[in-house]
Design a protein around this motif. Structure first.
Motif, PDB file in Angstrom:
ATOM      1  N   MET A  15      17.384  46.018  42.539  1.00 40.10           N
ATOM      2  CA  MET A  15      18.417  45.012  42.347  1.00 40.10           C
ATOM      3  C   MET A  15      18.977  45.127  40.941  1.00 40.10           C
ATOM      4  O   MET A  15      18.251  45.008  39.968  1.00 40.10           O
ATOM      5  CB  MET A  15      17.826  43.619  42.562  1.00 40.10           C
ATOM      6  CG  MET A  15      17.896  43.217  44.011  1.00 40.10           C
ATOM      7  SD  MET A  15      17.131  41.632  44.309  1.00 40.10           S
ATOM      8  CE  MET A  15      15.452  42.176  44.614  1.00 40.10           C
ATOM      9  N   ILE A  16      20.231  45.387  40.839  1.00 41.56           N
ATOM     10  CA  ILE A  16      20.863  45.519  39.534  1.00 41.56           C
ATOM     11  C   ILE A  16      22.072  44.604  39.497  1.00 41.56           C
ATOM     12  O   ILE A  16      22.531  44.133  40.526  1.00 41.56           O
ATOM     13  CB  ILE A  16      21.327  46.970  39.266  1.00 41.56           C
ATOM     14  CG1 ILE A  16      22.166  47.477  40.438  1.00 41.56           C
ATOM     15  CG2 ILE A  16      20.137  47.868  39.009  1.00 41.56           C
ATOM     16  CD1 ILE A  16      22.924  48.740  40.136  1.00 41.56           C
ATOM     17  N   PHE A  17      22.572  44.366  38.319  1.00 43.56           N
ATOM     18  CA  PHE A  17      23.776  43.557  38.190  1.00 43.56           C
ATOM     19  C   PHE A  17      24.918  44.232  38.934  1.00 43.56           C
ATOM     20  O   PHE A  17      25.035  45.435  38.945  1.00 43.56           O
ATOM     21  CB  PHE A  17      24.147  43.395  36.715  1.00 43.56           C
ATOM     22  CG  PHE A  17      24.331  41.970  36.333  1.00 43.56           C
ATOM     23  CD1 PHE A  17      23.542  41.396  35.359  1.00 43.56           C
ATOM     24  CD2 PHE A  17      25.291  41.201  36.955  1.00 43.56           C
ATOM     25  CE1 PHE A  17      23.711  40.069  35.007  1.00 43.56           C
ATOM     26  CE2 PHE A  17      25.460  39.875  36.612  1.00 43.56           C
ATOM     27  CZ  PHE A  17      24.657  39.298  35.632  1.00 43.56           C
ATOM     28  N   ARG A  18      25.730  43.431  39.591  1.00 43.34           N
ATOM     29  CA  ARG A  18      26.907  44.006  40.254  1.00 43.34           C
ATOM     30  C   ARG A  18      27.809  44.674  39.230  1.00 43.34           C
ATOM     31  O   ARG A  18      27.914  44.217  38.091  1.00 43.34           O
ATOM     32  CB  ARG A  18      27.697  42.894  40.956  1.00 43.34           C
ATOM     33  CG  ARG A  18      27.161  42.562  42.332  1.00 43.34           C
ATOM     34  CD  ARG A  18      27.598  41.199  42.753  1.00 43.34           C
ATOM     35  NE  ARG A  18      26.797  40.164  42.100  1.00 43.34           N
ATOM     36  CZ  ARG A  18      27.088  38.870  42.107  1.00 43.34           C
ATOM     37  NH1 ARG A  18      28.171  38.458  42.694  1.00 43.34           N
ATOM     38  NH2 ARG A  18      26.304  38.003  41.512  1.00 43.34           N
ATOM     39  N   SER A  19      28.480  45.736  39.623  1.00 48.14           N
ATOM     40  CA  SER A  19      29.383  46.401  38.694  1.00 48.14           C
ATOM     41  C   SER A  19      30.613  45.525  38.468  1.00 48.14           C
ATOM     42  O   SER A  19      30.990  44.738  39.329  1.00 48.14           O
ATOM     43  CB  SER A  19      29.779  47.775  39.217  1.00 48.14           C
ATOM     44  OG  SER A  19      29.833  47.777  40.598  1.00 48.14           O
ATOM     45  N   PRO A  20      31.234  45.675  37.311  1.00 48.88           N
ATOM     46  CA  PRO A  20      32.396  44.836  37.001  1.00 48.88           C
ATOM     47  C   PRO A  20      33.533  45.078  37.995  1.00 48.88           C
ATOM     48  O   PRO A  20      33.656  46.158  38.555  1.00 48.88           O
ATOM     49  CB  PRO A  20      32.806  45.302  35.601  1.00 48.88           C
ATOM     50  CG  PRO A  20      31.683  46.113  35.085  1.00 48.88           C
ATOM     51  CD  PRO A  20      30.903  46.611  36.244  1.00 48.88           C
ATOM     52  N   ILE A  21      34.340  44.039  38.183  1.00 47.85           N
ATOM     53  CA  ILE A  21      35.530  44.172  39.031  1.00 47.85           C
ATOM     54  C   ILE A  21      36.539  45.054  38.301  1.00 47.85           C
ATOM     55  O   ILE A  21      36.736  44.913  37.089  1.00 47.85           O
ATOM     56  CB  ILE A  21      36.140  42.776  39.297  1.00 47.85           C
ATOM     57  CG1 ILE A  21      35.171  41.946  40.161  1.00 47.85           C
ATOM     58  CG2 ILE A  21      37.506  42.883  39.970  1.00 47.85           C
ATOM     59  CD1 ILE A  21      35.574  40.488  40.297  1.00 47.85           C
ATOM     60  N   LYS A  22      37.136  46.005  39.016  1.00 47.86           N
ATOM     61  CA  LYS A  22      38.110  46.906  38.381  1.00 47.86           C
ATOM     62  C   LYS A  22      39.548  46.573  38.749  1.00 47.86           C
ATOM     63  O   LYS A  22      40.445  46.651  37.925  1.00 47.86           O
ATOM     64  CB  LYS A  22      37.807  48.362  38.775  1.00 47.86           C
ATOM     65  CG  LYS A  22      36.522  48.911  38.154  1.00 47.86           C
ATOM     66  CD  LYS A  22      36.523  50.441  38.199  1.00 47.86           C
ATOM     67  CE  LYS A  22      35.325  51.028  37.465  1.00 47.86           C
ATOM     68  NZ  LYS A  22      34.052  50.757  38.167  1.00 47.86           N
ATOM     69  N   HIS A  23      39.734  46.207  40.033  1.00 44.91           N
ATOM     70  CA  HIS A  23      41.105  45.985  40.502  1.00 44.91           C
ATOM     71  C   HIS A  23      41.276  44.595  41.121  1.00 44.91           C
ATOM     72  O   HIS A  23      40.353  44.046  41.699  1.00 44.91           O
ATOM     73  CB  HIS A  23      41.504  47.063  41.512  1.00 44.91           C
ATOM     74  CG  HIS A  23      41.526  48.436  40.917  1.00 44.91           C
ATOM     75  ND1 HIS A  23      40.464  49.299  41.015  1.00 44.91           N
ATOM     76  CD2 HIS A  23      42.469  49.069  40.170  1.00 44.91           C
ATOM     77  CE1 HIS A  23      40.753  50.417  40.365  1.00 44.91           C
ATOM     78  NE2 HIS A  23      41.954  50.310  39.838  1.00 44.91           N
ATOM     79  N   CYS A  24      42.484  44.079  40.980  1.00 51.66           N
ATOM     80  CA  CYS A  24      42.819  42.760  41.502  1.00 51.66           C
ATOM     81  C   CYS A  24      42.737  42.752  43.023  1.00 51.66           C
ATOM     82  O   CYS A  24      43.304  43.609  43.683  1.00 51.66           O
ATOM     83  CB  CYS A  24      44.221  42.371  41.043  1.00 51.66           C
ATOM     84  SG  CYS A  24      44.785  40.799  41.714  1.00 51.66           S
ATOM     85  N   LYS A  25      42.038  41.732  43.555  1.00 51.48           N
ATOM     86  CA  LYS A  25      41.922  41.610  45.014  1.00 51.48           C
ATOM     87  C   LYS A  25      43.242  41.192  45.647  1.00 51.48           C
ATOM     88  O   LYS A  25      43.451  41.367  46.836  1.00 51.48           O
ATOM     89  CB  LYS A  25      40.877  40.542  45.371  1.00 51.48           C
ATOM     90  CG  LYS A  25      39.453  41.035  45.305  1.00 51.48           C
ATOM     91  CD  LYS A  25      38.504  39.935  45.777  1.00 51.48           C
ATOM     92  CE  LYS A  25      37.079  40.197  45.324  1.00 51.48           C
ATOM     93  NZ  LYS A  25      36.220  39.024  45.525  1.00 51.48           N
ATOM     94  N   ASN A  26      44.110  40.630  44.849  1.00 54.13           N
ATOM     95  CA  ASN A  26      45.391  40.125  45.363  1.00 54.13           C
ATOM     96  C   ASN A  26      46.469  41.204  45.363  1.00 54.13           C
ATOM     97  O   ASN A  26      47.151  41.399  46.362  1.00 54.13           O
ATOM     98  CB  ASN A  26      45.838  38.931  44.511  1.00 54.13           C
ATOM     99  CG  ASN A  26      47.098  38.284  45.052  1.00 54.13           C
ATOM    100  OD1 ASN A  26      47.236  38.100  46.255  1.00 54.13           O
ATOM    101  ND2 ASN A  26      48.019  37.958  44.162  1.00 54.13           N
ATOM    102  N   CYS A  27      46.607  41.950  44.234  1.00 50.68           N
ATOM    103  CA  CYS A  27      47.732  42.892  44.146  1.00 50.68           C
ATOM    104  C   CYS A  27      47.307  44.319  43.809  1.00 50.68           C
ATOM    105  O   CYS A  27      48.144  45.229  43.825  1.00 50.68           O
ATOM    106  CB  CYS A  27      48.761  42.402  43.120  1.00 50.68           C
ATOM    107  SG  CYS A  27      48.247  42.630  41.409  1.00 50.68           S
ATOM    108  N   GLY A  28      46.039  44.546  43.496  1.00 49.66           N
ATOM    109  CA  GLY A  28      45.566  45.913  43.264  1.00 49.66           C
ATOM    110  C   GLY A  28      45.721  46.425  41.845  1.00 49.66           C
ATOM    111  O   GLY A  28      45.259  47.518  41.534  1.00 49.66           O
ATOM    112  N   SER A  29      46.329  45.646  40.964  1.00 47.94           N
ATOM    113  CA  SER A  29      46.470  46.088  39.563  1.00 47.94           C
ATOM    114  C   SER A  29      45.115  46.124  38.878  1.00 47.94           C
ATOM    115  O   SER A  29      44.173  45.449  39.296  1.00 47.94           O
ATOM    116  CB  SER A  29      47.366  45.115  38.796  1.00 47.94           C
ATOM    117  OG  SER A  29      48.645  45.054  39.383  1.00 47.94           O
TER     118      SER A  29
END
Ligand code: ZN
Length: 182
Positions: free
Chosen positions: A1-15
């Motif tokens: 179990m490790i920390f989740r990786s950081p979010i890279k892209h917007c779930k709404n628009c993909g930026s």
């Protein structure tokens, strides 16, 4: 179990998002989308499982998946949307062990703040000693306390839960245990 990786892209628009404190009075850094302004909140995940028992024995599953391949665990996994904690614990017990059982009371609630998880285990009374484990499990078998492979237990929360279960068996009282894993 490790920390989740950081979010890279917007779930709404993909930026591509950037981590910063939002302008709304928040005090924590969030993944903020510079294009559409969406703020992505990340919160702890629940892991739910059972302590399946039959007489003085407890059911453990040998993991056929990473992490901790080949180590022993109680049946447990991430809660799914739309189910209760007890339903999730029962589902994992069915999927990983193929056991026949009756759900009992909540037994341990463990904060694993370091990795952003809360683990909850219920006791479950086994109705049979026959198991039909799924693909995530190499082997499912019953252990007496003396035979538990303590050095081969996959996760600290499983070890803590097993230790308390066998301690409580001596008194026949099973209060809920709240434990902070550090
Ligand atoms: Zn966006």
């Amino acid at each position: 179990m490790i920390f989740r990786s950081p979010i890279k892209h917007c779930k709404n628009c993909g930026s591509a998002v950037i981590y910063r404190i939002p302008d709304d009075g928040d005090t924590k850094e969030r993944a903020v989308c510079p294009a559409c302004g969406t703020i992505h909140y990340e919160n702890p995940l629940n892991v739910v499982g059972t302590v399946p028992h039959l007489g003085d024995r407890v059911l453990l599953c040998k993991r056929n998946i990473e992490p901790r391949w080949g180590k022993w665990t109680l049946p447990a996994g991430f809660m799914e949307l739309g189910e209760t904690t007890a339903e999730g614990a029962a589902r994992e017990t069915d999927e990983e062990a193929g056991a026949q059982f009756e759900m009992e009371d909540l037994f341990t609630v463990m904060n694993v703040a370091r990795v952003g998880q809360v683990h909850l285990f219920y006791r479950a009374r086994l109705l049979s000693d026959q198991f039909n484990p799924g693909h995530e499990t190499i082997e499912a078998r019953l252990f007496n306390e003396a035979d538990i492979p303590w050095d081969e237990i996959a996760f600290k929360t499983v070890k803590e839960t097993l230790q308390r279960y066998f301690a409580d068996r001596r008194t026949g009282q099973y209060p809920v245990h709240n434990i902070d894993i550090v």
